[in-house]
Design a protein around this motif. Structure first.
Motif, PDB file in Angstrom:
ATOM      1  N   TRP A 169     -22.284  -2.924 -28.265  1.00 17.94           N
ATOM      2  CA  TRP A 169     -23.061  -2.164 -27.283  1.00 17.94           C
ATOM      3  C   TRP A 169     -22.207  -1.754 -26.090  1.00 17.94           C
ATOM      4  CZ3 TRP A 169     -27.159  -0.379 -29.372  1.00 17.94           C
ATOM      5  CH2 TRP A 169     -27.826  -1.105 -30.350  1.00 17.94           C
ATOM      6  N   ALA A 170     -21.267  -2.603 -25.711  1.00 13.20           N
ATOM      7  CA  ALA A 170     -20.377  -2.255 -24.601  1.00 13.20           C
ATOM      8  C   ALA A 170     -19.499  -1.065 -24.952  1.00 13.20           C
ATOM      9  CB  ALA A 170     -19.509  -3.458 -24.235  1.00 13.20           C
ATOM     10  N   THR A 171     -19.016  -1.023 -26.198  1.00 11.69           N
ATOM     11  CA  THR A 171     -18.181   0.097 -26.639  1.00 11.69           C
ATOM     12  C   THR A 171     -18.953   1.406 -26.585  1.00 11.69           C
ATOM     13  OG1 THR A 171     -16.935  -1.392 -28.112  1.00 11.69           O
ATOM     14  CG2 THR A 171     -16.778   0.988 -28.532  1.00 11.69           C
ATOM     15  N   ILE A 172     -20.181   1.391 -27.094  1.00 10.70           N
ATOM     16  CA  ILE A 172     -21.020   2.589 -27.047  1.00 10.70           C
ATOM     17  C   ILE A 172     -21.276   3.005 -25.603  1.00 10.70           C
ATOM     18  CG2 ILE A 172     -23.283   3.551 -27.613  1.00 10.70           C
ATOM     19  CD1 ILE A 172     -21.454   3.134 -30.029  1.00 10.70           C
ATOM     20  N   ALA A 173     -21.566   2.023 -24.744  1.00 12.13           N
ATOM     21  CA  ALA A 173     -21.872   2.317 -23.345  1.00 12.13           C
ATOM     22  C   ALA A 173     -20.669   2.908 -22.615  1.00 12.13           C
ATOM     23  CB  ALA A 173     -22.340   1.044 -22.644  1.00 12.13           C
ATOM     24  N   VAL A 174     -19.478   2.364 -22.869  1.00 12.92           N
ATOM     25  CA  VAL A 174     -18.272   2.864 -22.206  1.00 12.92           C
ATOM     26  C   VAL A 174     -18.011   4.316 -22.584  1.00 12.92           C
ATOM     27  CG1 VAL A 174     -15.757   2.674 -22.161  1.00 12.92           C
ATOM     28  CG2 VAL A 174     -17.161   0.632 -21.883  1.00 12.92           C
TER      29      VAL A 174
ATOM     30  N   VAL B 263     -22.678   0.457 -18.884  1.00 14.01           N
ATOM     31  CA  VAL B 263     -22.458  -0.942 -19.277  1.00 14.01           C
ATOM     32  C   VAL B 263     -23.434  -1.859 -18.546  1.00 14.01           C
ATOM     33  CG1 VAL B 263     -20.833  -2.868 -19.196  1.00 14.01           C
ATOM     34  CG2 VAL B 263     -20.055  -0.611 -19.940  1.00 14.01           C
ATOM     35  N   THR B 264     -23.706  -1.562 -17.280  1.00 19.52           N
ATOM     36  CA  THR B 264     -24.682  -2.356 -16.524  1.00 19.52           C
ATOM     37  C   THR B 264     -26.055  -2.275 -17.171  1.00 19.52           C
ATOM     38  OG1 THR B 264     -23.466  -1.979 -14.458  1.00 19.52           O
ATOM     39  CG2 THR B 264     -25.768  -2.675 -14.272  1.00 19.52           C
ATOM     40  N   LEU B 265     -26.459  -1.074 -17.567  1.00 18.34           N
ATOM     41  CA  LEU B 265     -27.742  -0.897 -18.247  1.00 18.34           C
ATOM     42  C   LEU B 265     -27.755  -1.638 -19.575  1.00 18.34           C
ATOM     43  CD1 LEU B 265     -30.501   0.505 -18.213  1.00 18.34           C
ATOM     44  CD2 LEU B 265     -29.432   2.476 -19.340  1.00 18.34           C
ATOM     45  N   ALA B 266     -26.641  -1.584 -20.312  1.00 18.46           N
ATOM     46  CA  ALA B 266     -26.547  -2.298 -21.590  1.00 18.46           C
ATOM     47  C   ALA B 266     -26.627  -3.809 -21.380  1.00 18.46           C
ATOM     48  CB  ALA B 266     -25.242  -1.928 -22.300  1.00 18.46           C
TER      49      ALA B 266
ATOM     50  N   HIS C 195     -17.071   5.426 -13.231  1.00 20.85           N
ATOM     51  CA  HIS C 195     -18.354   5.125 -12.604  1.00 20.85           C
ATOM     52  C   HIS C 195     -19.507   5.329 -13.586  1.00 20.85           C
ATOM     53  CE1 HIS C 195     -15.657   6.054  -9.176  1.00 20.85           C
ATOM     54  NE2 HIS C 195     -16.276   5.035  -8.619  1.00 20.85           N
ATOM     55  N   GLY C 196     -19.416   6.360 -14.408  1.00 18.72           N
ATOM     56  CA  GLY C 196     -20.437   6.573 -15.434  1.00 18.72           C
ATOM     57  C   GLY C 196     -20.433   5.457 -16.457  1.00 18.72           C
ATOM     58  N   ALA C 197     -19.232   5.019 -16.868  1.00 18.33           N
ATOM     59  CA  ALA C 197     -19.119   3.920 -17.831  1.00 18.33           C
ATOM     60  C   ALA C 197     -19.685   2.632 -17.244  1.00 18.33           C
ATOM     61  CB  ALA C 197     -17.660   3.723 -18.232  1.00 18.33           C
ATOM     62  N   THR C 198     -19.426   2.382 -15.960  1.00 15.32           N
ATOM     63  CA  THR C 198     -19.937   1.176 -15.309  1.00 15.32           C
ATOM     64  C   THR C 198     -21.458   1.167 -15.285  1.00 15.32           C
ATOM     65  OG1 THR C 198     -17.974   1.012 -13.909  1.00 15.32           O
ATOM     66  CG2 THR C 198     -19.934  -0.163 -13.171  1.00 15.32           C
TER      67      THR C 198
END
Length: 285
Positions: A65-70, A111-114, A105-108
């Motif tokens: 999930w982190a990979t997808i979010a990043v 990832v926070t939402l994930a 910033h978008g990735a952060t």
């Protein structure tokens, strides 16, 4: 005079590692892969310590999930924050990840939402989970900034410092510039990693104050990025606007991180409570 400075072409760096037909393996892609794998491995080392807020099964599941979010968050963030007008005119370009255009910033945010969704689903503490993820985030930042340098992109302002570099991009002109990508790799990557992991391994209380490590990461990244932006050339699409002459977009996006990070640090001690481990073997008061 440009001849007196380092020329990027003399470093013999190329964005592509190897090309076979239509397929090209790029340093930028390898940086993401290396950052994710190294971060995965290191989190497993961190949760071996007493009082860990997650088990190995949680780390293994969250990596996906982190990979997808990043990737998704980084791309969407870049589109929204940096070049929405042009992407709306050419929507198909939104999918061209190989051409670059990712926002930390978008990735952060993604990832926070994930993390919020994952912790809620698995009954984990969001802040303590985020503390551990924060300790490995600088690894990805380090490799990502090195890849930016290899790509010859995101260069700095014109300067006369001895280590200035003349980049081949026509937009950079024949002028020596700050290698701001390396400044960010050093500060956001190496220095921030050292600070967080000294706190994790050497402090007896840091990892048992929910939000302290996460807050330190947000504050450290926000401060380092805000500082380096003074040496970095503003994005060309903002030429003539206050985002080029007064404050850069990166600095503007740093402000919520700084505010949130300082708040988490200031309130972390009051959140400390008895820690019952999900991984490890000891209960920590």
């Amino acid at each position: 005079m440009p001849a007196h400075y380092i020329h990027f072409t003399d470093l013999h760096l190329h964005p592509e590692i190897v090309r076979i037909g239509w397929f090209a393996l790029r340093w930028y892609s390898l940086a993401y892969i290396t950052g994710i794998i190294a971060g995965w491995w290191y989190v497993l080392k961190l949760i071996d310590r007493p009082g860990a807020p997650m088990a190995r099964r949680h780390v293994d599941d969250f990596v996906f999930w982190a990979t997808i979010a990043v990737i998704a968050g980084g791309r969407i963030g870049y589109i929204l924050f940096y070049d929405l007008h042009n992407y709306l005119q050419n929507p198909i370009d939104m999918l061209k990840l190989w051409e670059g255009g990712m926002s930390f910033h978008g990735a952060t945010a993604a990832v926070t939402l994930a993390m919020w969704w994952f912790c809620r689903k698995n009954g984990l503490s969001l802040l303590r989970f985020a503390d551990y993820i924060a300790c490995v985030a600088p690894i990805g930042l380090f490799f990502g900034r090195l890849a930016n340098f290899v790509n010859g992109e995101l260069w700095g302002k014109v300067t006369t410092v001895p280590w200035a570099i003349v980049f081949p991009d026509p937009a950079a002109g024949p002028y020596p510039r700050h290698p701001s990508q390396l400044y960010e790799a050093g500060l956001e990557g190496l220095v921030l990693f050292a600070i967080l992991n000294l706190m994790f391994w050497k402090s007896k209380t840091a990892r048992y104050q929910p939000g302290l490590l996460c807050g330190t990461f947000l504050t450290g990244y926000g401060a380092f990025r805000f500082f380096v932006e003074f040496f970095r050339e503003p994005d060309r699409q903002f030429d003539g606007t206050f985002l080029a002459t007064t404050i850069h977009m990166g600095q503007l996006l740093d402000l919520p991180m700084l505010i949130g990070g300082i708040y988490l640090i200031a309130t972390a001690k009051g959140r400390r409570q008895r820690i019952e481990p999900i991984a490890g073997s000891e209960s920590v008061a």
